[in-house]
Design a protein around this motif. Structure first.
Motif: not given
Length: 114
Positions: A36-39, A86-92, A94-96
């Motif tokens: 998993w990746y996050r943007q 946490k609020t900083e976990d917000t993002g899209v 993506y499965c990789n």
């Protein structure tokens, strides 16, 4: 070819939990790793967690102790259990997946409110 379908994103309050799922189909016997990746808004995509053949896992420092990646080989599905959000976990998110090439899911939005 591998196709990926993600689910499980949504809106959650800080301190809450979410579980993301990514189901792979197609040439799944070739899969070497799933992750998993996050943007986050305005930021580059970054690794959150990965699981490779044999069940070895690796986490970003920000995810250690709060997130757990797991894989159900029978279902060709990878999960990301996210706790103490946490609020900083917000993002899209993506499965990789890697087989002999890199494959990405369409992304699922996670919004953590304060």
């Amino acid at each position: 070819q591998v196709q990926l379908v993600e689910s499980g994103g949504g809106l959650v309050q800080a301190g809450g939990s979410l579980r993301l799922s990514c189901a792979a189909s197609g040439s799944t016997w070739r899969i070497k790793s799933m992750g998993w990746y996050r943007q986050a808004p305005g930021k580059q995509r970054e690794l959150v967690a990965v699981i490779i053949s044999g069940g070895i896992t690796n986490y970003a420092d920000s995810a250690k102790g709060r997130f757990t990646i797991s894989r159900d080989n029978a279902k060709n599905t990878v999960y990301l259990q996210m706790n103490s959000l946490k609020t900083e976990d917000t993002g899209v998110y993506y499965c990789n997946v890697w087989d002999y090439a890199e494959h990405w899911g369409q992304g699922t939005l996670v919004t953590v409110s304060s």
